[in-house]
Design a protein around this motif. Structure first.
Motif, short mmCIF file in Angstrom:
data_model
loop_
_atom_site.label_atom_id
_atom_site.label_comp_id
_atom_site.label_asym_id
_atom_site.label_seq_id
_atom_site.Cartn_x
_atom_site.Cartn_y
_atom_site.Cartn_z
N HIS A 212 3.83 -68.91 -18.52
CA HIS A 212 5.54 -68.52 -18.65
C HIS A 212 6.02 -67.58 -17.09
CE1 HIS A 212 9.05 -67.09 -20.19
NE2 HIS A 212 9.10 -68.03 -21.43
N GLU A 213 7.00 -68.35 -16.88
CA GLU A 213 7.27 -67.66 -15.75
C GLU A 213 7.52 -65.72 -15.72
OE1 GLU A 213 11.11 -70.06 -14.20
OE2 GLU A 213 12.53 -68.65 -16.15
N ASP A 214 7.55 -65.80 -16.81
CA ASP A 214 7.47 -64.54 -16.90
C ASP A 214 6.71 -63.53 -16.52
OD1 ASP A 214 10.29 -64.74 -17.26
OD2 ASP A 214 10.40 -64.38 -19.77
N MET A 215 5.44 -64.34 -16.79
CA MET A 215 4.54 -63.98 -16.36
C MET A 215 4.33 -63.40 -14.90
SD MET A 215 2.27 -63.18 -19.06
CE MET A 215 0.82 -62.84 -18.22
N LEU A 216 4.78 -64.20 -14.04
CA LEU A 216 4.76 -63.71 -12.57
C LEU A 216 5.15 -62.65 -12.00
CD1 LEU A 216 6.27 -68.19 -11.27
CD2 LEU A 216 3.67 -66.75 -11.43
N LYS A 217 6.39 -61.77 -12.62
CA LYS A 217 6.96 -60.54 -12.87
C LYS A 217 5.89 -59.89 -12.61
CE LYS A 217 11.44 -60.78 -14.85
NZ LYS A 217 11.97 -60.27 -15.81
N GLY A 218 4.64 -59.49 -13.59
CA GLY A 218 3.74 -58.67 -13.75
C GLY A 218 2.92 -59.65 -12.08
N ILE A 219 2.31 -60.24 -11.71
CA ILE A 219 1.21 -60.90 -11.33
C ILE A 219 2.40 -60.14 -9.23
CG2 ILE A 219 -0.52 -62.69 -10.28
CD1 ILE A 219 0.01 -63.57 -12.97
N TYR A 220 3.16 -61.13 -9.62
CA TYR A 220 3.50 -61.15 -7.63
C TYR A 220 4.82 -59.67 -7.59
CZ TYR A 220 1.04 -65.89 -7.46
OH TYR A 220 0.49 -66.67 -7.11
N GLY A 221 5.56 -59.24 -8.88
CA GLY A 221 6.58 -58.67 -8.19
C GLY A 221 7.84 -58.77 -9.26
N GLN A 222 8.11 -60.38 -9.17
CA GLN A 222 9.05 -60.59 -8.99
C GLN A 222 9.12 -62.42 -9.69
OE1 GLN A 222 11.17 -61.43 -5.07
NE2 GLN A 222 9.40 -62.16 -4.93
N LYS A 223 9.93 -62.93 -9.71
CA LYS A 223 10.04 -64.33 -10.42
C LYS A 223 9.96 -65.13 -9.11
CE LYS A 223 11.92 -64.82 -15.04
NZ LYS A 223 13.20 -65.40 -15.40
N ILE A 224 8.75 -66.26 -8.71
CA ILE A 224 9.38 -67.22 -7.02
C ILE A 224 9.07 -68.19 -7.97
CG2 ILE A 224 7.86 -64.82 -5.90
CD1 ILE A 224 5.19 -66.60 -5.96
N TYR A 225 9.45 -69.17 -6.95
CA TYR A 225 9.63 -70.66 -7.07
C TYR A 225 9.15 -71.48 -6.27
CZ TYR A 225 11.77 -68.50 -11.36
OH TYR A 225 12.20 -68.33 -12.67
N ASN A 226 8.52 -72.50 -6.27
CA ASN A 226 7.69 -73.11 -4.73
C ASN A 226 8.45 -74.46 -5.07
OD1 ASN A 226 5.60 -73.74 -6.43
ND2 ASN A 226 4.58 -73.12 -5.31
N GLN A 227 9.15 -74.73 -5.93
CA GLN A 227 9.02 -76.58 -6.91
C GLN A 227 10.31 -76.24 -7.20
OE1 GLN A 227 6.13 -78.82 -8.52
NE2 GLN A 227 5.69 -79.71 -7.11
N ILE A 228 11.41 -77.52 -6.83
CA ILE A 228 11.88 -78.03 -8.12
C ILE A 228 12.07 -79.73 -8.89
CG2 ILE A 228 15.30 -78.33 -8.62
CD1 ILE A 228 14.98 -76.86 -5.47
N CYS A 229 12.21 -79.59 -9.48
CA CYS A 229 11.12 -81.02 -10.62
C CYS A 229 12.41 -81.58 -10.40
CB CYS A 229 11.29 -80.38 -11.39
SG CYS A 229 10.01 -79.78 -11.94
N VAL A 230 13.09 -82.81 -10.28
CA VAL A 230 14.68 -83.52 -10.32
C VAL A 230 14.35 -84.61 -10.57
CG1 VAL A 230 16.58 -83.97 -8.77
CG2 VAL A 230 14.90 -82.48 -8.02
#
Lengths: 233, 769
Positions: free
Chosen positions: B193-211
């Motif tokens: 779940h993307e919300d998990m990233l907050k705890g790991i990286y301190g914030q929500k991060i993204y590196n890809q856009i699916c089109v």
């Protein structure tokens, strides 16, 4: 002196579950240089006699001698050698190789035997000197039968075997063919055996073997064989 | 009753000519097996993949961009042809499973509608829950509610497995760089779940856009538009089909499509040729009987069907058998070797080719017998009952060379005349043998070509012991100071967005290393060793073909942080596998980049430095031996297909030979018996028939070699984008194919010779049949 001897020869064929005796215990002997006719109706066993003598078949019982050889116990290979050197065949349906010319058909037979005669001379003897380079399909039935006689004789065999040689020919042509067989055989000293159902041919033979149901029903020696020209049929 | 007796006649006729009927049956069955079988392989993969793509709502394009802004997202969504977009975070992470296998992590929102996994077990219901690759889970005995930890941002985070699934991005699941063949024990995917990233990286991060694009949208136009919109923020873009999973699936599909076009075509040509002439002769030999039937008052239609049915029964039965065997046999045998993770392997049939093949078989059997029947029925019963005039003898050209002709023995003359007179039969058997030898040579050549991949890549190009993927903190200075005991080559491998001369964008692999690197030996297309070009791009031949570029063309490369750099192509090299672009470290720095190795190639002087290999500086490493094994595994499927084709080609060759020698024999029975009676020995008679067989085998063999080479090249060119195969018809291939065909000719000759031995001199001379 007997040249060919059949001693109580028997030939059985198995057809399905039944056994047919095509030749049932026949004995006879033939002298060298004579003309002989085996006479009988269809199914009498006469062709079987010819096949046995020609080394195309072996008896199930009894012995067959040709000259000093016993051919009844020969292997297939020995029989082939026997055929190639001692036997000349003339068939009812000529059996020429359609792919070879008249001359080549004769040479084909000579190629494999020991003392062949000259092929062109043989063909001249049967009156075909002008047809040497024709293919069998380009000549008439009578001519084809003459090629087959030339082929048989060119091998210089001891025995000339003819199976209904006139069967597919009209009477005039048939007579000419018979005359050719008898005359050349006489000149060359061959032993001739003709198998036929035509009783009239019998008159020209030295000896006539009558066959019925696989058995010999009579043997008739003919001291004064008729000339072929006198035969009427 | 009438119908019954005709039917009985059919059955008995078939029994009498069983050699021919069995050959027709086998040929029809073989051809249809091959065509439906090979077709089913790619069709099954394609259909199941497409079903999966539809079910997962797979994206048409993935844009690599770091933390896109809302404005960027909005602009992209407004591009014409774009249907929907989503952003996500993805990276490879090491797991705590023994062996430390890598998982590709996808961090997605709970509302995500693109690239959905296909759940096989369980479902995602909590934030700490994850969906794990089902194939990976199976390999490691993981199940629902088991725990799995991932090393993310240098910290271990533990997750609860709540679902097992398959992903359309991981049908052909490889990591790139070190992996060639999918191996679920080493690599898989995991969805968090993307919300998990907050705890790991301190914030929500993204590196890809699916089109996801609207149907009919122009992919490269959208790609260019996105490139313009994102400008320097764009790292790269990958369209569906360019990604490694789809790319590999399509490579597999293409390779079977190629095989399924080239090989069945050959089979069908041979089969058509042989069946039609066999059927024609079979019916023609029934001439007299046809006359009898006609004389008895049978209607034309009934007689015609009687003869047409011969072909229809045998051809149809054979084709049906082939259809029943082919798809099941080929798919069960070959598809597992492709190592695809698909939810279903429901067999698909290519009905179009199935229809074609059935029609062709029926045309060559039933159609031809109908034609032959019609031709014969034109004659009156009286004509039919009379014997067909024997084929006229004729003089052949050899006779006009008296020197040669007069020297020939008569049996030789007989062979020559017979062979040349039956040109059709000779042609038929020569072409048959040519086709079969061609198939065998092609299949052998193909295997040796594929063998050449490993030999070239890991025998000539690279000679390292280990390829080591470095962690980011291992820079060139670290490697230099480390003084590893052995030869070391520093290599940077990176995927770069390029714009080709035509304006099309793709991502290609760029490999950078110093010009004089040890352990790397590059070769040009003629096999000479060369060094990287100093002042431009070196590109592999196959990639140059795919991109449609040649030496002198200019390619635009996306720089790491600003715009595009124009670089000229200076040199084309040959690489068997791993197509891409190359440049020297100096040239790389000259276009404004920094050369930091991503991996090193090492050939140890003594034992491998295990401490280093296990250290934090090493992400992972792979030995050349493993790579060789993996490459061999990935090409295994072609080997198996090739073996199948060789076997079937061989069976076909045998049937063709058998058929033509039986024909040759049965059409000449009278001639042969005459010769037998005249006192020709068995071997002399055999020579007459068998010489022609040997002759056609030799001619067919010689013609088959270039044909096979051609087929193999044709097949190889369509096999795989990543493989550059060069044809090598080796001496052994030639000899082996010849030996196989000759062996068959010999077996055949023995069978025919036995038949000849049993020739009944007595019967066949009595009358003309």
């Amino acid at each position: 002196m007997a040249f060919i001897t059949f001693d109580n020869v028997e030939r059985e064929y198995h057809v399905g579950n039944s056994v047919i005796k095509a030749v049932d215990g026949i004995s006879f002997s033939i002298k060298k240089g004579t003309i002989n006719v085996v006479l009988g109706q269809s199914g009498a066993g006469k062709t079987t006699v010819l096949n046995l003598l020609g080394g195309m078949d072996s008896p199930t019982k009894g012995r067959i001698f040709v000259g000093e050889q016993e051919i009844s116990d020969m292997s297939e290979h020995e029989l082939t050698t026997y055929r190639r050197n001692r036997i000349g065949f003339v068939f009812q349906f000529y059996n020429l190789v359609p792919n070879l010319t008249v001359l080549e058909n004769v040479q084909l037979a000579m190629e494999i035997c020991e003392n062949p005669l000259d092929s062109k001379e043989m063909l001249t003897k049967v009156g075909l000197e002008s047809r040497l380079y024709n293919f069998p399909s380009q000549i008439s039935g009578g001519e084809q039968q003459r090629v087959s006689i030339a082929r048989a004789l060119a091998k210089n065999p001891d025995i000339l075997l003819c199976d209904e040689p006139t069967g597919a020919l009209d009477s005039a042509t048939g007579r000419k063919v018979l005359k050719l067989i008898c005359d050349t055989a006489e000149v060359m000293g061959k032993t001739v055996i003709i198998v036929t159902h035509n009783a009239l041919i019998a008159d020209m033979a030295n000896m006539v073997i009558h066959m019925k149901d696989g058995k010999i029903s009579g043997i008739k020696n003919n001291d004064q064989p008729k000339d072929t020209e006198e035969i009427i049929w | 009753m009438v119908k019954n007796s005709l039917f009985l006649k059919s059955i008995r006729d078939m029994k009498n000519a069983k050699a021919q009927f069995i050959s027709i049956f086998i040929m029809a069955a073989l051809s249809v097996t091959i065509v439906t079988g090979l077709d089913s392989v790619w069709k099954t993969v394609e259909d199941n993949t497409n079903i999966m793509y539809a079910a997962t709502n797979i994206s048409d394009m993935w844009i690599y961009v770091s933390n896109p802004t809302e404005k960027q997202m909005w602009s992209i969504s407004r591009i014409k042809g774009v249907e929907s977009i989503e952003k996500r975070f993805t990276l490879n992470a090491i797991s705590d499973i023994p062996g430390g296998p890598t998982l590709k992590v996808y961090a997605v929102s709970s509302k995500s509608a693109l690239d959905r996994p296909i759940l096989q077990h369980g479902s995602l219901h909590s934030k700490r829950g994850v969906i794990l690759d089902e194939s990976f889970a199976k390999k490691h005995n993981l199940g629902i509610n088991d725990k799995i930890s991932l090393k993310l941002n240098s910290k271990w985070t533990t997750f609860n497995i709540e679902g097992l699934a398959l992903s359309s991005e991981h049908i052909y699941s490889i990591k790139g760089n070190t992996m060639i063949m999918p191996d679920s024990s080493k690599y898989g995917f995991i969805i968090i779940h993307e919300d998990m990233l907050k705890g790991i990286y301190g914030q929500k991060i993204y590196n890809q856009i699916c089109v996801k694009l609207a149907p009919g949208a122009d992919v490269s136009e959208v790609k260019n538009e996105i490139g313009r919109l994102l400008g320097d923020d764009l790292i790269g873009s990958v369209a569906k089909g360019e990604d490694s999973s789809t790319n590999n699936i399509y490579a597999n599909i293409d390779q079977f499509k190629t095989l399924a076009t080239v090989f069945p075509l050959m089979f069908f040509l041979v089969t058509a040729l042989i069946t039609q002439s066999t059927m024609f002769r079979l019916v023609e030999n029934q001439r007299g009987q046809m006359g009898i039937l006609k004389a008895l008052g049978y209607s034309k239609g009934r007689i015609l069907w009687h003869y047409t049915s011969y072909g229809v029964y045998m051809g149809g039965l054979g084709a049906l058998t082939g259809f029943l065997i082919g798809p099941v046999f080929f798919t069960t045998l070959l598809i597992p070797w492709l190592n695809l993770s698909l939810p279903s392997n429901q067999i698909s049939i290519n009905y179009l080719n199935l229809t074609y093949s059935f029609s062709l078989i029926l045309a060559c059997t039933g159609g031809v017998s109908l034609y032959a029947g019609l031709k014969l029925l034109k004659d009156t019963p009286a004509q039919l009952l009379r014997d067909k005039p024997p084929k006229e003898g004729s003089h052949i050209f050899l006779e006009y060379l008296p020197g040669l002709w007069n020297k020939m023995r008569f049996s030789r003359k007989l062979i020559a005349r017979n062979t040349l007179k039956n040109k059709m039969r000779l042609l038929m058997s020569v072409l048959g043998i040519t086709g079969c030898t061609g198939l065998v040579v092609a299949a052998f050549t193909l295997t040796s070509m594929i063998n050449g991949i490993t030999q070239h890549t890991y025998g000539i190009t690279y000679s390292y012991d280990h390829k080591i993927i470095l962690d980011k903190k291992a820079d060139s200075r670290y490697i230099h100071n480390k003084r590893l005991d052995g030869a070391v080559a520093l290599v940077k491998e990176t995927s770069v967005e390029i714009i080709r001369p035509g304006g099309k964008r793709t991502m290609e692999l760029l490999t950078v290393f110093p010009q004089h690197s040890p352990l790397i030996n590059l070769q040009d297309v003629s096999g000479n060793s060369i060094l990287l070009a100093e002042d431009g791009l070196t590109i592999t031949r196959k990639l140059a073909q795919t991109l449609g570029v040649s030496v002198g063309d200019i390619i635009e490369l996306k720089s790491t942080d600003k715009g595009y750099v124009k670089v000229p192509i200076k040199q084309i090299i040959y690489m068997a596998t791993g197509q891409g672009m190359f440049m020297t470290d100096e040239f790389y720095e000259s276009i404004g980049e920094t050369f930091e190795p991503t991996s090193i190639l090492v050939k140890w002087n003594q034992k491998p430095d295990e401490v280093f290999l296990a250290s934090d500086y090493v992400d992972e490493y792979v030995s050349r031996t493993t790579q060789i094994e993996d490459t061999n595994k990935s090409t295994q499927v072609i080997y198996i297909a090739a073996v199948l084709l060789i076997t079937m080609g061989a069976i076909l060759a045998f049937v063709v030979l058998y058929n033509s020698s039986i024909l040759n024999f049965s059409e000449r029975i009278r001639d042969l018996t005459t010769l037998k009676v005249l006192g020709f020995y068995q071997n002399e008679i055999s020579a007459l028939v068998l010489t022609e067989n040997i002759l056609s085998v030799l001619m067919g063999w010689i013609l088959g070699i270039p044909l096979g080479k051609f087929i193999a090249e044709l097949a190889a060119s369509g096999l795989n984008d990543q493989l550059d195969l060069y044809s090598r018809t080796t001496f052994i291939t030639v000899v082996l194919s010849g030996a196989i065909t000759l062996l068959f000719a010999l077996i055949n000759n023995i069978i025919v010779a036995r038949k000849m031995k049993n020739l009944d001199m007595l019967e066949s001379l009595k009358s003309v049949e």
